[in-house]
Motif scaffolding. Structure first.
Motif, PDB file in Angstrom:
ATOM      1  N   ARG A 326       2.001   8.904   2.858  1.00  8.77           N
ATOM      2  CA  ARG A 326       0.560   8.960   2.624  1.00  8.77           C
ATOM      3  C   ARG A 326       0.126   7.798   1.736  1.00  8.77           C
ATOM      4  O   ARG A 326      -0.895   7.148   1.996  1.00  8.77           O
ATOM      5  CB  ARG A 326       0.173  10.295   1.975  1.00  8.77           C
ATOM      6  N   LYS A 327       0.894   7.515   0.683  1.00  9.67           N
ATOM      7  CA  LYS A 327       0.565   6.410  -0.214  1.00  9.67           C
ATOM      8  C   LYS A 327       0.649   5.073   0.518  1.00  9.67           C
ATOM      9  O   LYS A 327      -0.156   4.165   0.274  1.00  9.67           O
ATOM     10  CB  LYS A 327       1.501   6.411  -1.422  1.00  9.67           C
ATOM     11  N   ILE A 328       1.602   4.931   1.418  1.00  8.24           N
ATOM     12  CA  ILE A 328       1.720   3.687   2.198  1.00  8.24           C
ATOM     13  C   ILE A 328       0.415   3.420   2.942  1.00  8.24           C
ATOM     14  O   ILE A 328      -0.124   2.294   2.930  1.00  8.24           O
ATOM     15  CB  ILE A 328       2.887   3.777   3.211  1.00  8.24           C
ATOM     16  N   MET A 329      -0.137   4.466   3.573  1.00  9.58           N
ATOM     17  CA  MET A 329      -1.375   4.300   4.344  1.00  9.58           C
ATOM     18  C   MET A 329      -2.571   4.059   3.423  1.00  9.58           C
ATOM     19  O   MET A 329      -3.432   3.216   3.705  1.00  9.58           O
ATOM     20  CB  MET A 329      -1.623   5.530   5.224  1.00  9.58           C
ATOM     21  N   MET A 330      -2.635   4.786   2.312  1.00 10.53           N
ATOM     22  CA  MET A 330      -3.753   4.617   1.387  1.00 10.53           C
ATOM     23  C   MET A 330      -3.719   3.245   0.725  1.00 10.53           C
ATOM     24  O   MET A 330      -4.762   2.605   0.533  1.00 10.53           O
ATOM     25  CB  MET A 330      -3.714   5.730   0.323  1.00 10.53           C
ATOM     26  N   ASP A 331      -2.518   2.760   0.396  1.00 12.67           N
ATOM     27  CA  ASP A 331      -2.378   1.423  -0.186  1.00 12.67           C
ATOM     28  C   ASP A 331      -2.805   0.350   0.801  1.00 12.67           C
ATOM     29  O   ASP A 331      -3.457  -0.635   0.431  1.00 12.67           O
ATOM     30  CB  ASP A 331      -0.933   1.177  -0.616  1.00 12.67           C
ATOM     31  N   THR A 332      -2.412   0.539   2.060  1.00 14.49           N
ATOM     32  CA  THR A 332      -2.785  -0.441   3.093  1.00 14.49           C
ATOM     33  C   THR A 332      -4.297  -0.494   3.253  1.00 14.49           C
ATOM     34  O   THR A 332      -4.896  -1.571   3.340  1.00 14.49           O
ATOM     35  CB  THR A 332      -2.124  -0.081   4.442  1.00 14.49           C
ATOM     36  N   ARG A 333      -4.934   0.675   3.274  1.00  9.73           N
ATOM     37  CA  ARG A 333      -6.396   0.718   3.386  1.00  9.73           C
ATOM     38  C   ARG A 333      -7.069   0.102   2.157  1.00  9.73           C
ATOM     39  O   ARG A 333      -8.028  -0.669   2.287  1.00  9.73           O
ATOM     40  CB  ARG A 333      -6.855   2.162   3.558  1.00  9.73           C
ATOM     41  N   ASP A 334      -6.557   0.420   0.973  1.00 13.11           N
ATOM     42  CA  ASP A 334      -7.153  -0.121  -0.250  1.00 13.11           C
ATOM     43  C   ASP A 334      -7.063  -1.641  -0.281  1.00 13.11           C
ATOM     44  O   ASP A 334      -8.019  -2.326  -0.686  1.00 13.11           O
ATOM     45  CB  ASP A 334      -6.457   0.469  -1.481  1.00 13.11           C
ATOM     46  N   ARG A 335      -5.917  -2.170   0.126  1.00 11.18           N
ATOM     47  CA  ARG A 335      -5.762  -3.626   0.150  1.00 11.18           C
ATOM     48  C   ARG A 335      -6.671  -4.255   1.205  1.00 11.18           C
ATOM     49  O   ARG A 335      -7.276  -5.311   0.974  1.00 11.18           O
ATOM     50  CB  ARG A 335      -4.299  -3.989   0.428  1.00 11.18           C
ATOM     51  N   LEU A 336      -6.819  -3.599   2.349  1.00 10.21           N
ATOM     52  CA  LEU A 336      -7.682  -4.125   3.408  1.00 10.21           C
ATOM     53  C   LEU A 336      -9.139  -4.136   2.950  1.00 10.21           C
ATOM     54  O   LEU A 336      -9.871  -5.103   3.201  1.00 10.21           O
ATOM     55  CB  LEU A 336      -7.526  -3.279   4.672  1.00 10.21           C
TER      56      LEU A 336
END
Length: 435
Positions: A326-336
């Protein structure tokens, strides 16, 4: 003055829809920062998956209680908001309950009555969801702090307010109550307003009507900033989801061709590839930032529901490792999102901010904790693939930075020197038999 309410309504509608369209355009721009990928294959299967998973909620009901409640909220909220079409027509043209003019009273009463029953079911489901998120000791919810936790609650509050406004609007509409049909729930609420003058009831009804449509427009625009963007993105995300077996990983064409060349006794290893050859080595192996990922992976990041099912199923996380899909996906979205804001602030051009997805958001420890078991992919209710992002970032670490863990480097060295992952010469492999 007669048309002033209609003009105000039109301005609100145009502003609300316009701001939403502007944000969606920005979202599409951000997703297109990723690499192109061909997802034009097997369209019948893709449509079938979208109907079964996104529309049919088939993966939600794997956990029956949460799945059933989610279906109530999902179906109820969508169907009830069909009534928004009537509100828009009434608001633009100054009519009142235009549905009664185009439908028989019995049909209209049945529809509104059904909407009222669904509204109550949604309220019940929302209360249970709030208790699960805030009171029950469910690990995947307890781990959410700050904005992610508040965001989920804000949506629940939105739904409560909108459903209540809908019921109050019906209960204080005297002409609707006099119909004798359709007021399945609001008929029980109407007595609360006994003793109010007709003028006061009209003011309450109009107030609820205006607040309801304004609430819908605010909710619509809030989606862009919320995890509930999956309400819109789940459908394309499932459609473009991976169709190949979950254990099958993609190979880099340039590396595959090099291996084939090494295994071909008749090939000239020193022959240069023709100019413009499609098999040329890529500019970069793997991914260190969001622009190295493909558009489907970035769509995955925006679609994440933050439900935590992936993390709760992850064996690495269960054994205390740092990894959380879940954190992997949230981190990717936050960086995007951060990259998108950078582009907006610099006139449509990205200026290096000294940060990237790798290390600044996702650590190497998280990436190497993954067992590649695909449990997270199987658990996701909207076909998100955190593993594909993990593997692309691992590929970058190995092929660009030679930064694999010592155990993995030892294994690859052994394969290179001995043709096997063990540190024994091929002639010595069977020595253990003599012992």
């Amino acid at each position: 003055m007669q048309y002033l309410p209609n003009i105000i309504f039109a301005i609100l509608l145009i502003a609300g829809v316009g701001y939403f369209a502007r944000n969606i355009k920005k979202l599409i721009r951000n997703i297109k920062l990723g690499r192109d990928v061909d997802v034009s294959d097997n369209k019948p299967q893709r449509w079938k998956n979208m109907a079964r998973i996104a529309l049919g909620q088939s993966k939600m009901v794997v956990r029956p209680i949460a799945g059933f409640l989610h279906i109530i909220v999902y179906v109820g909220f969508v169907i009830i908001n069909i009534e928004v079409l009537e509100i828009i027509i009434d608001g633009l043209f100054g009519t009142h309950r235009v549905g009664l003019k185009v439908l028989p009273e019995s049909v209209y009463g049945f529809l509104i009555g059904s909407f009222e029953v669904l509204a109550v079911l949604v309220l019940v489901a929302v209360v249970v969801f709030w208790l699960r998120r805030n009171i029950s000791n469910i690990k995947r919810f307890k781990s959410l702090k700050g904005w992610p936790k508040n965001d989920g609650n804000i949506i629940l509050y939105f739904e409560v307010v909108l459903m209540c406004l809908f019921l109050v609007m019906n209960a204080t509409d005297t002409s609707f109550q006099e119909m004798g049909s359709g007021n399945v729930i609001s008929g029980f609420i109407a007595p609360w307003f006994e003793g109010f003058s007709a003028e006061t009831l009209h003011i309450i009804e109009r107030g609820a009507w205006w607040l309801h449509i304004v609430g819908i427009l605010v909710f619509l625009n809030y989606l862009y900033f919320s995890k509930h963007l999956h309400i819109l993105l789940a459908f394309p995300n499932v459609y473009y989801g991976k169709l190949t077996p979950k254990g099958e990983f993609n190979n880099l064409e340039a590396v595959t061709n090099e291996v084939k060349l090494m295994m071909d006794p008749n090939a000239d290893p020193f022959a240069a590839p023709a100019e413009g050859d499609a098999d040329e080595e890529p500019a970069k192996f793997g991914a260190s930032d969001v622009t190295d990922l493909n558009v489907i992976q970035l769509l995955n990041a925006y679609t994440c529901t933050e439900c935590g099912r992936c993390t709760s199923e992850c064996p690495a996380n269960q054994t205390g490792k740092k990894l959380s899909p879940r954190k992997i996906m949230m981190d990717t979205r936050d960086r995007l999102i951060e990259v998108g804001k950078n582009i907006d602030a610099n006139g449509g051009e990205f200026k290096d901010d000294g940060k990237q997805l790798l290390n600044d958001y996702i650590t190497k420890e998280e990436l190497w904790a993954c067992t590649t078991c695909n449990a997270c992919v199987e658990a996701c209710p909207v076909s998100i693939d955190p593993l594909s992002i993990i593997m692309e970032m691992r590929r970058y670490l190995v092929m660009e930075e030679s930064a694999a863990p010592m155990e993995l480097n030892n294994m690859m060295t052994n394969i290179e020197n001995n043709g096997a992952p063990w540190p024994y010469n091929q002639q010595d492999r069977l020595n253990w038999v003599n012992e």
